[in-house]
Design an enzyme around this catalytic site. Structure first.
Site, PDB file in Angstrom:
ATOM      1  N   HIS A 567     -16.251  49.123  40.754  1.00  0.00           N
ATOM      2  CA  HIS A 567     -15.143  49.169  41.647  1.00  0.00           C
ATOM      3  C   HIS A 567     -15.230  49.259  42.973  1.00  0.00           C
ATOM      4  O   HIS A 567     -15.058  50.466  43.615  1.00  0.00           O
ATOM      5  CB  HIS A 567     -14.252  50.357  41.187  1.00  0.00           C
ATOM      6  CG  HIS A 567     -13.779  50.007  39.672  1.00  0.00           C
ATOM      7  ND1 HIS A 567     -12.895  50.951  38.939  1.00  0.00           N
ATOM      8  CD2 HIS A 567     -13.668  48.925  39.000  1.00  0.00           C
ATOM      9  CE1 HIS A 567     -12.718  50.547  37.902  1.00  0.00           C
ATOM     10  NE2 HIS A 567     -13.163  49.281  37.840  1.00  0.00           N
TER      11      HIS A 567
HETATM   12  C1  LIG Z   1     -18.523  43.925  35.581  1.00  0.00           C
HETATM   13  C2  LIG Z   1     -17.063  44.296  36.240  1.00  0.00           C
HETATM   14  C3  LIG Z   1     -16.251  44.928  35.465  1.00  0.00           C
HETATM   15  C4  LIG Z   1     -14.973  45.240  36.021  1.00  0.00           C
HETATM   16  N1  LIG Z   1     -14.064  45.799  35.238  1.00  0.00           N
HETATM   17  C5  LIG Z   1     -12.876  45.767  35.669  1.00  0.00           C
HETATM   18  C6  LIG Z   1     -11.589  45.910  34.741  1.00  0.00           C
HETATM   19  O1  LIG Z   1     -11.941  46.063  33.526  1.00  0.00           O
HETATM   20  N2  LIG Z   1     -10.442  46.152  35.369  1.00  0.00           N
HETATM   21  C7  LIG Z   1     -10.117  45.922  36.698  1.00  0.00           C
HETATM   22  O2  LIG Z   1      -9.121  46.136  37.300  1.00  0.00           O
HETATM   23  N3  LIG Z   1     -11.323  45.779  37.471  1.00  0.00           N
HETATM   24  C8  LIG Z   1     -12.561  45.450  36.961  1.00  0.00           C
HETATM   25  N4  LIG Z   1     -13.514  45.352  37.969  1.00  0.00           N
HETATM   26  C9  LIG Z   1     -13.245  45.503  39.468  1.00  0.00           C
HETATM   27  C10 LIG Z   1     -12.599  44.032  39.943  1.00  0.00           C
HETATM   28  O3  LIG Z   1     -12.905  42.920  39.408  1.00  0.00           O
HETATM   29  C11 LIG Z   1     -12.853  44.082  41.368  1.00  0.00           C
HETATM   30  O4  LIG Z   1     -12.415  45.209  42.051  1.00  0.00           O
HETATM   31  C12 LIG Z   1     -12.158  42.971  42.112  1.00  0.00           C
HETATM   32  O5  LIG Z   1     -12.873  41.640  41.476  1.00  0.00           O
HETATM   33  C13 LIG Z   1     -12.589  42.823  43.486  1.00  0.00           C
HETATM   34  O6  LIG Z   1     -11.974  41.860  44.216  1.00  0.00           O
HETATM   35  P1  LIG Z   1     -12.399  41.205  45.748  1.00  0.00           P
HETATM   36  O7  LIG Z   1     -11.951  40.107  45.712  1.00  0.00           O
HETATM   37  O8  LIG Z   1     -12.561  42.221  46.698  1.00  0.00           O
HETATM   38  O9  LIG Z   1     -14.057  40.880  45.555  1.00  0.00           O
HETATM   39  P2  LIG Z   1     -15.022  40.326  44.622  1.00  0.00           P
HETATM   40  O10 LIG Z   1     -14.278  40.034  43.182  1.00  0.00           O
HETATM   41  O11 LIG Z   1     -16.307  40.959  44.451  1.00  0.00           O
HETATM   42  O12 LIG Z   1     -15.158  38.665  45.145  1.00  0.00           O
HETATM   43  C14 LIG Z   1     -15.902  38.421  45.964  1.00  0.00           C
HETATM   44  C15 LIG Z   1     -16.620  36.793  45.908  1.00  0.00           C
HETATM   45  O13 LIG Z   1     -17.229  36.504  46.968  1.00  0.00           O
HETATM   46  C16 LIG Z   1     -18.226  35.875  46.724  1.00  0.00           C
HETATM   47  N5  LIG Z   1     -19.478  35.861  47.634  1.00  0.00           N
HETATM   48  C17 LIG Z   1     -20.017  37.234  48.255  1.00  0.00           C
HETATM   49  N6  LIG Z   1     -20.735  36.861  49.216  1.00  0.00           N
HETATM   50  C18 LIG Z   1     -20.632  35.528  49.569  1.00  0.00           C
HETATM   51  C19 LIG Z   1     -20.917  34.706  50.706  1.00  0.00           C
HETATM   52  N7  LIG Z   1     -21.877  35.079  51.438  1.00  0.00           N
HETATM   53  N8  LIG Z   1     -20.653  33.498  50.698  1.00  0.00           N
HETATM   54  C20 LIG Z   1     -19.538  32.999  49.870  1.00  0.00           C
HETATM   55  N9  LIG Z   1     -19.094  33.564  48.730  1.00  0.00           N
HETATM   56  C21 LIG Z   1     -19.614  35.026  48.710  1.00  0.00           C
HETATM   57  C22 LIG Z   1     -18.822  36.304  45.353  1.00  0.00           C
HETATM   58  O14 LIG Z   1     -19.572  35.492  44.706  1.00  0.00           O
HETATM   59  C23 LIG Z   1     -17.519  36.864  44.730  1.00  0.00           C
HETATM   60  O15 LIG Z   1     -16.945  35.638  43.851  1.00  0.00           O
HETATM   61  C24 LIG Z   1     -14.853  44.829  37.543  1.00  0.00           C
HETATM   62  C25 LIG Z   1     -15.833  44.312  38.237  1.00  0.00           C
HETATM   63  C26 LIG Z   1     -16.820  43.959  37.681  1.00  0.00           C
HETATM   64  C27 LIG Z   1     -18.202  43.503  38.752  1.00  0.00           C
END
Ligand SMILES: Cc1cc2nc3c(=O)[nH]c(=O)nc-3n(C[C@H](O)[C@H](O)[C@H](O)COP(=O)(O)OP(=O)(O)OC[C@H]3O[C@@H](n4cnc5c(N)ncnc54)[C@H](O)[C@@H]3O)c2cc1C
Length: 657
Positions: A567
């Protein structure tokens, strides 16, 4: 069709927040050209994404699984007794929502209010929370009653109890009640901070599929319009500036397998704005490679400093998980045989999912119940001066903030190659508002070079007491469950063998049932075996008493085994620039034009929740802000979600199954 080299809006990173921004904006105006650039692969129709019950496989660190990137602490941590922690992050379209555990929870109202940013109070955000989600109202066995005032019903994200709920969940709820955690219908009402419930899931119960953000927001739009351009396996290396105005981005292939080690950048220009949504660990790296960050670092790495923002990459936060594992009766329904690789069981479960996903065991994450808890006055007294000081400052006047979350997994969340045969439950407890902080910074302008990463786990002493307390609490719950048959001693603190608190293993009767033909069950093996008492339904339990030495053993266990809860948040905080802020309340990066960050990196403080819901919300807020600036209106309902039941009269490009 080739991709344009100029579009209106470029979104960098296809996690939940990025998918919401790209999908909402593209759907709002079919003439607006939006490009979404994602570092990982496309998740569309990938069975290792959409079947909910296989989620643990995406955490394999075997050099083959490319759905996650593993950030390893650069230095050994004295707070972890010399260990380097590892934080896996999504590396696939949909981001965390394509690989996460699918547990649905929401932050407390005061979490958003504490952002102290105009337009970001819980009251301001409630309509957006509702816009993103819909609850599948269940007929028959799995009706989940919810509070209609605060949950949405017609958004693109599906939430349900999944296909099955194991009996272990009810057992857990009864035992939780016995230790002072009452059952509630809905603890995701933004206010409840001490109660248990059946834990809902990001699973579309009709189709038995994971409800990920890319399917909901991006594939849905690409199915019906042609103004959303998706680039996958493409890593954004930097933002292109003219002066301090963002005019485009450069990206490189996700893996540098060609060009003799040189990296080959492709440039795409953005007429209106660039949005960074690469997640808490990705976004600050792009900013720094683009010259936005601490001037000192820019100078050291020979980068032109566009905006001196020392807060970039700082204040990294997470939630801290410890997992304790218990033996359960041989009759219990758990996922262990499936996870262990029993071919017959795997065949049966996969087939069941194909034939009747709406009630299949795999249409679930096997995490069926959980709680949020706050300590009592008496418990607080035992939690030491460091935590009490934090309590007074942070929790005391915010009754909606839980200190710990806990949930039960029907199965061992562990490497089954290391476990004895049998059935398990895992007590999955996590600290919601750690005081510890970490950081991430680039070590080179080269986008393929690993950053310098300090998870900061446990670097504030106040974080030990609540984890120690919740270990004891979940242990008391496990012991009171009807299914309880002992502790998996390898996954508990190493108490002194003579301590009454020492963990006790499977009882001999259950072991004999488990391995009826074995010659060694119950043999005298000295200190290796400390069998528990056989199950007695009439037993009235007393709480285990812990000495100072026992508490020290728990703290060592925490140092040795505390992990990320996946998270991550907080590395590009929304707060005043002079306080280390990186973005303002409209998510604009200070000192730049046409550049926003929209993902969980913008959180100035922690959120007491599993963070997928918050990432969607930040995405919805970001989409609204950008739409407003572009003179657009977000369309509700969103485009029909592929794989979702087809609303009457609305054409969809894919059939349900
Ligand atoms: C293993 C795991 C289990 C989890 N379990 C839960 C759960 O059960 N319930 C829940 O509510 N939350 C859970 N979470 C947390 C939740 O999924 C995250 O908080 C959420 O996905 C964050 O969203 P975000 O858009 O901020 O970033 P992220 O989901 O991290 O997305 C960022 C994206 O950017 C891409 N990226 C990174 N750098 C670059 C770059 N330089 N160029 C292009 N693309 C790039 C990555 O590949 C990724 O797809 C979990 C997360 C993980 C990893």
């Amino acid at each position: 069709m080739g991709h344009p080299d100029e579009v209106d809006v470029i979104v960098c990173g296809g996690g939940p927040a990025g998918c919401v921004v790209a999908g909402r904006l593209a759907y709002a105006d079919p003439s607006l050209k939006v490009m979404l650039i994602e570092g990982g692969a496309n998740n569309r129709d990938d069975p290792w994404v959409y079947r909910p019950g296989i989620f643990v496989k995406n955490m394999q660190r075997d050099g083959i699984n490319d759905k996650a990137k593993f950030y390893v602490d650069t230095m050994q941590s004295s707070h972890l007794r010399g260990r380097q922690s590892i934080v896996p992050c999504a590396n696939i379209l949909g981001g965390g929502s394509s690989i996460n555990f699918q547990m649905y929870t929401r932050a407390s109202a005061s979490d958003w209010d504490d952002f102290k940013s105009p337009g970001w109070t819980a009251k301001d955000l409630l309509p957006l929370m509702k816009r993103a989600r819909f609850f599948l109202m269940m007929r028959g066995r799995f009706f989940k009653p919810t509070n209609n005032d605060s949950h949405g019903y017609d958004g693109p994200i599906a939430i349900s109890n999944g296909g099955t709920i194991t009996a272990l969940a009810q057992d857990f709820l009864r035992a939780s009640d016995a230790v002072g955690i009452p059952f509630s219908d809905d603890i995701q009402d933004l206010d409840t901070s001490h109660a248990s419930e059946i834990w809902a899931k990001y699973i579309n119960r009709h189709t038995g599929r994971r409800s990920d953000a890319a399917t909901a927001y991006v594939h849905s739009v690409m199915d019906v319009q042609s103004n959303l351009y998706l680039r996958t396996n493409a890593r954004v290396s930097r933002v292109i500036f003219e002066g301090n105005k963002a005019v485009g981005v450069a990206y490189v292939p996700a893996k540098n397998r060609a060009n003799g080690g040189q990296f080959k950048e492709t440039i795409v220009r953005a007429r209106k704005c660039v949005v960074l949504s690469s997640g808490t660990l990705g976004t600050p790296q792009i900013l720094e490679r683009s010259g936005v960050g601490s001037k000192g670092l820019m100078e050291k790495l020979g980068l032109n400093c566009v905006s001196d923002l020392p807060g970039v990459g700082e204040q990294y936060q997470d939630h801290y998980t410890t997992l304790s594992i218990y033996r359960v009766s041989n009759e219990s329904t758990t996922l262990d045989d499936f996870l262990r690789g029993d071919k017959e069981v795997q065949k049966e479960l996969f087939q069941e999912w194909e034939v009747s996903p709406e009630k299949a065991r795999l249409s679930s994450n096997a995490i069926d119940a959980g709680f949020k808890i706050r300590p009592t006055e008496a418990e607080l007294k035992e939690m030491g001066p460091e935590f009490n000081a934090l309590w007074d400052k942070y929790f005391k006047d915010k009754p909606d903030k839980p200190v710990m979350f806990g949930s039960i997994v029907s199965g061992a969340y562990a490497d089954h190659a290391l476990l004895p045969p049998g059935k398990y439950i895992t007590m999955f407890q996590y600290l919601e508002y750690p005081a510890s902080r970490g950081k991430i910074h680039i070590s080179s302008p080269d986008p393929y070079k690993e950053p310098t990463f300090d998870s900061g786990f446990m670097n504030d002493k106040a974080d030990f007491a609540p984890i120690r307390w919740s270990y004891k609490k979940t242990r008391e719950i496990a012991r009171r469950m009807d299914a309880f048959r002992g502790e998996l001693t390898s996954h508990h603190p190493h108490f002194h063998p003579a301590s009454p608190a020492a963990a006790r293993d499977i009882d001999i009767r259950t072991a004999k049932e488990l391995l009826p033909n074995a010659f060694t069950v119950g043999i005298h093996m000295g200190t290796w075996h400390r069998p528990g008492e056989p199950y007695n339904p009439d037993l009235v339990h007393d709480e285990i008493k812990y000495t100072e030495e026992d508490d020290k053993a728990i703290d060592d266990w925490i140092s040795d085994h505390v992990e990320t809860t996946w998270h991550s948040l907080g590395t590009c905080a929304m707060k005043p620039r002079e306080q280390g802020g990186v973005v303002d309340e409209r998510l604009n990066v200070f000192g730049t034009e046409n550049l926003k960050c929209v993902d969980l990196s913008i959180c100035p403080d922690n959120l007491g929740t599993n963070t997928y819901s918050s990432a969607l919300l930040v995405g919805e807020k970001g989409a609204s802000l950008i739409a407003e600036e572009l003179g657009l209106k977000i369309k509700v309902p969103h485009a029909p979600v592929p794989h979702a039941p087809i609303p009457k009269g609305v054409p969809a490009t894919q059939q349900v199954r």
